[in-house]
Design an enzyme around this catalytic site. Sequence first.
Site, PDB file in Angstrom:
ATOM      1  N   HIS A 155      -7.316   0.906  -6.363  1.00 35.99           N
ATOM      2  CA  HIS A 155      -7.546  -0.011  -5.238  1.00 35.99           C
ATOM      3  C   HIS A 155      -8.184  -1.306  -5.786  1.00 35.99           C
ATOM      4  O   HIS A 155      -9.348  -1.602  -5.534  1.00 35.99           O
ATOM      5  CB  HIS A 155      -8.454   0.659  -4.208  1.00 35.99           C
ATOM      6  CG  HIS A 155      -8.420   0.039  -2.847  1.00 35.99           C
ATOM      7  ND1 HIS A 155      -7.590  -1.019  -2.513  1.00 35.99           N
ATOM      8  CD2 HIS A 155      -9.132   0.311  -1.711  1.00 35.99           C
ATOM      9  CE1 HIS A 155      -7.787  -1.352  -1.243  1.00 35.99           C
ATOM     10  NE2 HIS A 155      -8.716  -0.563  -0.742  1.00 35.99           N
ATOM     11  N   GLN A 203      -9.973  -4.095  -3.472  1.00 31.40           N
ATOM     12  CA  GLN A 203     -11.303  -3.702  -3.006  1.00 31.40           C
ATOM     13  C   GLN A 203     -12.326  -3.879  -4.128  1.00 31.40           C
ATOM     14  O   GLN A 203     -13.442  -4.346  -3.899  1.00 31.40           O
ATOM     15  CB  GLN A 203     -11.282  -2.247  -2.550  1.00 31.40           C
ATOM     16  CG  GLN A 203     -12.632  -1.714  -2.095  1.00 31.40           C
ATOM     17  CD  GLN A 203     -13.091  -2.268  -0.748  1.00 31.40           C
ATOM     18  OE1 GLN A 203     -12.338  -2.231   0.218  1.00 31.40           O
ATOM     19  NE2 GLN A 203     -14.321  -2.770  -0.686  1.00 31.40           N
ATOM     20  N   CYS A 245     -16.479   1.393   0.624  1.00 36.57           N
ATOM     21  CA  CYS A 245     -15.304   0.557   0.889  1.00 36.57           C
ATOM     22  C   CYS A 245     -14.863   0.650   2.343  1.00 36.57           C
ATOM     23  O   CYS A 245     -14.167  -0.228   2.829  1.00 36.57           O
ATOM     24  CB  CYS A 245     -14.176   0.923  -0.054  1.00 36.57           C
ATOM     25  SG  CYS A 245     -13.680   2.655   0.059  1.00 36.57           S
ATOM     26  N   ARG A 284       0.889  -1.175   0.000  1.00 36.52           N
ATOM     27  CA  ARG A 284       0.000   0.000   0.000  1.00 36.52           C
ATOM     28  C   ARG A 284       0.915   1.208   0.000  1.00 36.52           C
ATOM     29  O   ARG A 284       1.689   1.394   0.963  1.00 36.52           O
ATOM     30  CB  ARG A 284      -0.914  -0.028   1.226  1.00 36.52           C
ATOM     31  CG  ARG A 284      -1.630   1.279   1.472  1.00 36.52           C
ATOM     32  CD  ARG A 284      -2.750   1.167   2.490  1.00 36.52           C
ATOM     33  NE  ARG A 284      -3.902   0.500   1.920  1.00 36.52           N
ATOM     34  CZ  ARG A 284      -5.129   0.507   2.466  1.00 36.52           C
ATOM     35  NH1 ARG A 284      -5.342   1.149   3.598  1.00 36.52           N
ATOM     36  NH2 ARG A 284      -6.117  -0.123   1.880  1.00 36.52           N
ATOM     37  N   ARG A 302     -13.412  -8.882   1.281  1.00 35.37           N
ATOM     38  CA  ARG A 302     -12.010  -8.520   1.072  1.00 35.37           C
ATOM     39  C   ARG A 302     -11.115  -9.747   1.257  1.00 35.37           C
ATOM     40  O   ARG A 302     -10.119  -9.912   0.570  1.00 35.37           O
ATOM     41  CB  ARG A 302     -11.590  -7.405   2.057  1.00 35.37           C
ATOM     42  CG  ARG A 302     -12.203  -6.035   1.812  1.00 35.37           C
ATOM     43  CD  ARG A 302     -11.838  -5.476   0.448  1.00 35.37           C
ATOM     44  NE  ARG A 302     -10.403  -5.505   0.218  1.00 35.37           N
ATOM     45  CZ  ARG A 302      -9.551  -4.562   0.626  1.00 35.37           C
ATOM     46  NH1 ARG A 302      -9.992  -3.498   1.257  1.00 35.37           N
ATOM     47  NH2 ARG A 302      -8.256  -4.660   0.367  1.00 35.37           N
ATOM     48  N   ASP A 328     -17.311   6.839  -1.328  1.00 37.65           N
ATOM     49  CA  ASP A 328     -16.037   6.716  -0.602  1.00 37.65           C
ATOM     50  C   ASP A 328     -15.753   8.093   0.007  1.00 37.65           C
ATOM     51  O   ASP A 328     -16.415   9.084  -0.320  1.00 37.65           O
ATOM     52  CB  ASP A 328     -14.936   6.288  -1.582  1.00 37.65           C
ATOM     53  CG  ASP A 328     -13.570   6.105  -0.924  1.00 37.65           C
ATOM     54  OD1 ASP A 328     -13.522   5.927   0.317  1.00 37.65           O
ATOM     55  OD2 ASP A 328     -12.552   6.140  -1.651  1.00 37.65           O
TER      56      ASP A 328
HETATM   57  N1   CP Z   1     -11.354  -0.469   2.353  1.00 37.74           N
HETATM   58  C1   CP Z   1     -10.085  -0.450   2.784  1.00 37.74           C
HETATM   59  O1   CP Z   1      -9.137  -0.580   2.009  1.00 37.74           O
HETATM   60  O2   CP Z   1      -9.971  -0.315   4.129  1.00 37.74           O
HETATM   61  P1   CP Z   1      -8.589  -0.113   4.933  1.00 37.74           P
HETATM   62  O3   CP Z   1      -8.042   1.215   4.492  1.00 37.74           O
HETATM   63  O4   CP Z   1      -8.979  -0.145   6.365  1.00 37.74           O
HETATM   64  O5   CP Z   1      -7.672  -1.214   4.556  1.00 37.74           O
HETATM   65  N1  NVA Z   2     -10.009   6.625  -1.215  1.00 35.40           N
HETATM   66  C1  NVA Z   2      -9.654   6.153   0.095  1.00 35.40           C
HETATM   67  C2  NVA Z   2      -9.878   4.674   0.163  1.00 35.40           C
HETATM   68  C3  NVA Z   2      -9.634   4.080   1.515  1.00 35.40           C
HETATM   69  C4  NVA Z   2      -9.834   2.603   1.539  1.00 35.40           C
HETATM   70  C5  NVA Z   2      -8.206   6.504   0.400  1.00 35.40           C
HETATM   71  O1  NVA Z   2      -7.360   6.365  -0.475  1.00 35.40           O
HETATM   72  O2  NVA Z   2      -7.928   6.931   1.511  1.00 35.40           O
END
Ligand code: CP
Ligand code: NVA
Length: 309
Positions: free
Chosen positions: A127, A130, A264, A95, A292, A224
């Site tokens: 992402h 997800q 999400c 990530r 997930r 989101d």
């Molecule tokens: N939806 C999602 O990716 O959640 P987290 O940021 O908690 O991993």
């Molecule tokens: N768009 C959000 C998604 C979190 C799962 C972010 O990047 O923070």
Amino acid sequence: MPDLFDIDDFTPHDYARVVELALADPVTRVLEGQGVALLFEKPSARTRNSSEMAAFALGAHPVYIQGTEVGLDTRESVEDIARTLGCYHRIVCARVFDHDVLARMAFALEASEFDVPVINLLSDRAHPCQAVADMLTLREIMGDLAGEVLAYIGDANNMCRSLAKAAMMEGMHFRVASPAGYSFSAEDLASLHALSAAYGRGGTVNCTTDPIEAAGGADALYTDVWTSMGQEEEKAERLAAFAGFTVDDALLDVAEPGVLVLHCLPAHRGEEIAASVLEGSHSVVWKQAAHRQTAMRGILAWSVEEDRP
Ligand code: CP
Ligand code: NVA
């Protein structure tokens, strides 16, 4: 190696195989005794836990690594970190703030003795894990998704981009309602049109600045956060720009009576979604969160398959 930077890295065959592996019962322990690196530059609840548990179910030992601990491009280069992880792990998942870091990792690994897959656990652009979970959620409830209307209300961000791509792959009609300046770029739209043509399932994409227009007759509504991780300094500006884009009961009223509501998570009740909607009978957010793990089993197992067309 079959890296996954965004969901459109899957060919139609790959995508079908990921879904098949995700839903496989019993689970085959294809990663028995091997390592899976889970590197996080940003916080996570769902992604970290679902990935750890998916790796465990496949027989692997997941190792969680914080970005600050290894210091990407500060303590040592991204390339050296990737090659180090490749020495111990069968898969490197990350990530990251900057999407390009994933390609740098994959490039360094490809040139090394340990060419292992790189999986995107969320970047500023995408992402994909997800989006796979979201499609598993919708398929479980709706069956074949071709022709269904999925309306996304809010920021056309990393989540929205991967979701729209997944919708094209499924042949859905994707609508996005965002304030001016927060919608898809011409480049995003061109890649969505190309993806829909490649999958040949009739997927369409339409952008508007009117949430009611997007939600009208929709089979599913998705939202989101308005301020993604890494954009915190824009928070006040974004709160003002997104006023009127809350997924609330008024939007549900114009959608199909059985509309599904997805998010999400993490959610900000009273901002992008009303608490009554998130907690209401249309909401499937916890099924999404559960998927997930299902999705991650499919993605990890797919990434190490030897025979692929
Ligand atoms: N939806 C999602 O990716 O959640 P987290 O940021 O908690 O991993
Ligand atoms: N768009 C959000 C998604 C979190 C799962 C972010 O990047 O923070």
